[in-house]
Enzyme design. Structure first.
Site, PDB file in Angstrom:
ATOM      1  N   ARG A 121     -33.963  84.112  23.636  1.00  0.00           N
ATOM      2  CA  ARG A 121     -33.604  85.890  24.075  1.00  0.00           C
ATOM      3  C   ARG A 121     -35.057  86.566  24.734  1.00  0.00           C
ATOM      4  NH1 ARG A 121     -28.818  85.575  21.334  1.00  0.00           N
ATOM      5  NH2 ARG A 121     -26.930  85.417  22.484  1.00  0.00           N
ATOM      6  N   ASP A 150     -30.567  78.916  24.516  1.00  0.00           N
ATOM      7  CA  ASP A 150     -29.147  80.335  24.592  1.00  0.00           C
ATOM      8  C   ASP A 150     -28.665  80.032  26.357  1.00  0.00           C
ATOM      9  OD1 ASP A 150     -27.361  81.957  24.453  1.00  0.00           O
ATOM     10  OD2 ASP A 150     -28.017  82.739  22.189  1.00  0.00           O
ATOM     11  N   HIS A 221     -22.614  79.555  25.653  1.00  0.00           N
ATOM     12  CA  HIS A 221     -23.955  79.734  25.726  1.00  0.00           C
ATOM     13  C   HIS A 221     -25.496  78.887  26.071  1.00  0.00           C
ATOM     14  CE1 HIS A 221     -23.730  83.109  23.248  1.00  0.00           C
ATOM     15  NE2 HIS A 221     -22.809  83.018  22.382  1.00  0.00           N
ATOM     16  N   ASP A 287     -20.775  78.874  18.599  1.00  0.00           N
ATOM     17  CA  ASP A 287     -19.862  80.291  18.357  1.00  0.00           C
ATOM     18  C   ASP A 287     -19.853  80.630  19.937  1.00  0.00           C
ATOM     19  OD1 ASP A 287     -22.753  80.232  18.814  1.00  0.00           O
ATOM     20  OD2 ASP A 287     -22.105  82.323  18.275  1.00  0.00           O
ATOM     21  N   GLU A 288     -19.096  81.973  20.177  1.00  0.00           N
ATOM     22  CA  GLU A 288     -18.571  82.384  21.721  1.00  0.00           C
ATOM     23  C   GLU A 288     -18.306  81.689  22.568  1.00  0.00           C
ATOM     24  OE1 GLU A 288     -20.398  86.714  20.199  1.00  0.00           O
ATOM     25  OE2 GLU A 288     -21.890  84.887  21.441  1.00  0.00           O
ATOM     26  N   TRP A 355     -20.462  83.638  10.057  1.00  0.00           N
ATOM     27  CA  TRP A 355     -21.122  85.274  10.670  1.00  0.00           C
ATOM     28  C   TRP A 355     -19.662  86.162  10.597  1.00  0.00           C
ATOM     29  CZ3 TRP A 355     -20.315  87.643  15.576  1.00  0.00           C
ATOM     30  CH2 TRP A 355     -19.675  86.939  16.303  1.00  0.00           C
ATOM     31  N   PHE A 381     -29.569  91.562  11.451  1.00  0.00           N
ATOM     32  CA  PHE A 381     -30.937  92.528  10.775  1.00  0.00           C
ATOM     33  C   PHE A 381     -31.144  93.055  12.827  1.00  0.00           C
ATOM     34  CE2 PHE A 381     -33.173  91.062   6.895  1.00  0.00           C
ATOM     35  CZ  PHE A 381     -32.584  91.425   6.137  1.00  0.00           C
ATOM     36  N   ASP A 382     -30.574  92.999  13.755  1.00  0.00           N
ATOM     37  CA  ASP A 382     -30.153  93.331  14.610  1.00  0.00           C
ATOM     38  C   ASP A 382     -29.592  94.761  15.119  1.00  0.00           C
ATOM     39  OD1 ASP A 382     -28.197  91.297  14.808  1.00  0.00           O
ATOM     40  OD2 ASP A 382     -27.552  92.048  16.568  1.00  0.00           O
ATOM     41  N   TRP A 431     -31.218  88.900  15.790  1.00  0.00           N
ATOM     42  CA  TRP A 431     -30.788  88.186  17.582  1.00  0.00           C
ATOM     43  C   TRP A 431     -31.921  88.946  18.282  1.00  0.00           C
ATOM     44  CZ3 TRP A 431     -27.895  84.236  18.027  1.00  0.00           C
ATOM     45  CH2 TRP A 431     -27.726  83.592  17.255  1.00  0.00           C
ATOM     46  N   GLU A 433     -32.450  90.308  21.021  1.00  0.00           N
ATOM     47  CA  GLU A 433     -31.814  89.989  23.393  1.00  0.00           C
ATOM     48  C   GLU A 433     -33.143  92.209  22.787  1.00  0.00           C
ATOM     49  OE1 GLU A 433     -29.200  89.695  20.938  1.00  0.00           O
ATOM     50  OE2 GLU A 433     -27.128  88.849  21.881  1.00  0.00           O
TER      51      GLU A 433
END
Length: 517
Positions: A121, A150, A221, A287-288, A355, A381-382, A431, A433
């Site tokens: 990201r 990603d 992703h 994921d996702e 996760w 930790f984001d 992460w 972003e």
């Protein structure tokens, strides 16, 4: 009684006995006597300081290395600076420093103690990754999980597919703050690691007994990869030739097609990466992954029928199974986010990063699969460190230093059972972003990574019985000074410094305590 105060060691060793007196350590070559004794076990060590000097016994070379990290802590925060400037007369000669007479016996609780760093990201230049390896080593952490691809960027050089770095490694602009923000940084953002860079990172990590686990995200992703090679997408549903590297945050609906072309492409990617990364595990995301394009695609529906699958939902399990087998043939093991549990049984040897909570890890362990526990509700930790208005870009749940210290990687449902052995360990996930540079990453990661390091290494009691006051004493009594010496822009206990705040940048705080899932 010792002539010097007992040092604030972190993570806490299994046992430390201070016998009184000090040894004047001068840092001379050969002043530390070392030997190995496999009976101590992997990564274990014994550090003895007495009137005769310093003796270190390691269960293996990693144990000797971790003992040296403890020795540095005993010597004081300045030992963590890259060099020390002599003072006073006799410039060039390091003054003797008093080491307390002690016997420290230590070994890690878990063999997977890590940090996931998202460099897709927001790209972190090679020097920053090397710096983070030093920070992991200082905390006796031994896994760096690199999230390399990603929707918003592709970072590893793949020589047979040059467009991945020519095209997929750069996006036109970047959303500032949460995905709902209307603020944009209009500068192009990106970068990539050459294969020589990646080999340097792996070698630098190995010198510190750290394993680098690469992650290539499939089948979701993946918009960045599709923007470079449109044939990877669901071309009968959407015009993939118009794709660009995604500038939004969140989850792109554009996913890989379930085609032989895609399988061969990613086998080619992995062939090059396996030559660079010797790690036993290779992370393939999972994921996702939105399934809407597969449900609309004639080609995907035909693939479902040809494979005898119940529906398009099962295609993700098919992707996972294919690459699990492909990696196993080459002596490697696939690890993926806990969505890979959906749609069918996992191949033997496949591991799971849990996760979305504890539930995925519990299910995986009970099915005989190894697990790395990294639940979003505890060690993302984001997520913000405090509920105060000054927190920069407040995302997700409040996860304080105390919260992380009370995190328990082994779910109660597995504790004391035969399945507990499948919990390889734990890692924090960072992460990026909303963390666009090193300072922002430092702020989110530290000091919480110090708490995670103690959770992963030390034989702590049950969370309700943990002595956070003692941990806090050791942080203020020495460890913040070590972080200062290492140049870490951590969040102070009193709150963010003025330059750490980001007023006016939209976040997405979630109110209330995080659910236990």
């Amino acid at each position: 009684m010792p002539e010097t105060a007992e040092p604030a060691l972190l993570p806490a060793p299994r046992s430390a006995r201070y016998t009184g007196g000090t040894y004047p350590y001068e840092g001379r070559p050969g002043e530390v006597r070392t030997r190995t004794d496999s009976a101590l076990g992997p990564e274990a060590y014994r550090l003895t300081v007495d009137g005769d000097g310093v003796t270190v016994t390691g269960g293996d070379e990693a144990g000797l290395f971790w003992a040296r990290q403890t020795l540095k802590q005993l010597l004081g925060p300045d030992e963590f600076r890259r060099t020390s400037a002599p003072t006073g007369e006799g410039a060039g000669a390091a003054p003797a420093r008093p080491l307390p007479h002690c016997v420290i016996e230590d070994a890690p609780r878990f063999h997977w103690r890590g940090l996931m760093l998202d460099v897709a990201r927001h790209f972190m230049p090679k020097a920053g990754v090397l710096r983070y390896l030093d920070l992991l080593a200082a905390h006796k952490l031994n896994v760096l999980h690199l999230h390399l691809t990603d929707d918003q960027g592709w970072r590893p050089e793949i020589k047979r597919y040059p467009k991945l770095t020519e095209t997929a490694s750069w996006r036109a602009r970047t959303k500032v703050g949460h995905r709902a923000s209307d603020i944009w940084d209009e500068r192009p953002h990106g970068g990539f690691y050459t294969q020589e860079d990646l080999r340097e990172i792996v070698a630098y990590a190995a010198e510190r007994h750290i394993t680098v686990v690469p992650e290539i995200d499939i089948p979701g992703h993946s918009q960045a990869a599709i923007s470079a090679y449109p044939e990877l997408g669901n071309t009968d549903v959407v015009d993939t030739t118009s794709f660009e590297v995604w500038s939004e945050w969140g989850v792109s609906p554009n996913v890989l097609a379930p085609s032989d072309t895609v399988l061969r492409f990613y086998e080619g990617v992995l062939e090059e990466l396996l030559e660079i990364f010797p790690s036993r595990y290779v992370h393939l995301g999972g994921d996702e992954c939105p399934k809407s394009q597969w449900r609309e695609s004639d080609a995907a529906r035909k693939r479902v029928a040809d494979l005898g699958l119940p529906d398009e939902e099962a295609l993700q399990s098919w992707f996972t199974g294919h690459f699990a087998g492909w990696l196993a043939e080459r002596g490697r093991r696939l690890i993926g986010w806990d969505e890979i549990l959906e749609g069918g049984a996992l191949a033997d040897g496949t591991a799971v990063s849990s996760w979305r909570g504890y539930r995925g890890g519990i299910a995986a362990a009970r099915a005989g699969h190894d697990v790395v526990m990294c639940p979003e509700q505890q060690v993302y930790f984001d997520h913000r460190q405090d509920g105060g208005a000054d927190e920069p870009v407040p995302i997700g749940f409040v996860r304080t230093l105390r919260d992380v210290y009370h995190f328990e990687p082994v779910p109660p449902e597995l504790a004391g059972t035969a399945e507990e052995r499948h919990v390889l360990g734990t890692q924090a996930n960072m992460w990026t972003e909303c963390t666009e540079n090193q300072q922002r990453v430092d702020y989110q990661v530290f000091p919480r990574l110090a708490a995670l390091a103690e959770v992963a290494w030390s034989p702590l009691p049950a969370p309700a019985e943990r002595d956070f006051a003692d941990f806090e004493r050791r942080m203020t009594g020495g460890h913040y000074a070590r972080l200062d010496a290492l140049g870490v822009d951590y969040r102070p206990p009193s709150g963010p410094r003025p330059w750490q705040r980001r007023p006016g940048i939209l976040g997405r705080p979630i109110e209330g305590p995080p659910p236990i899932v």
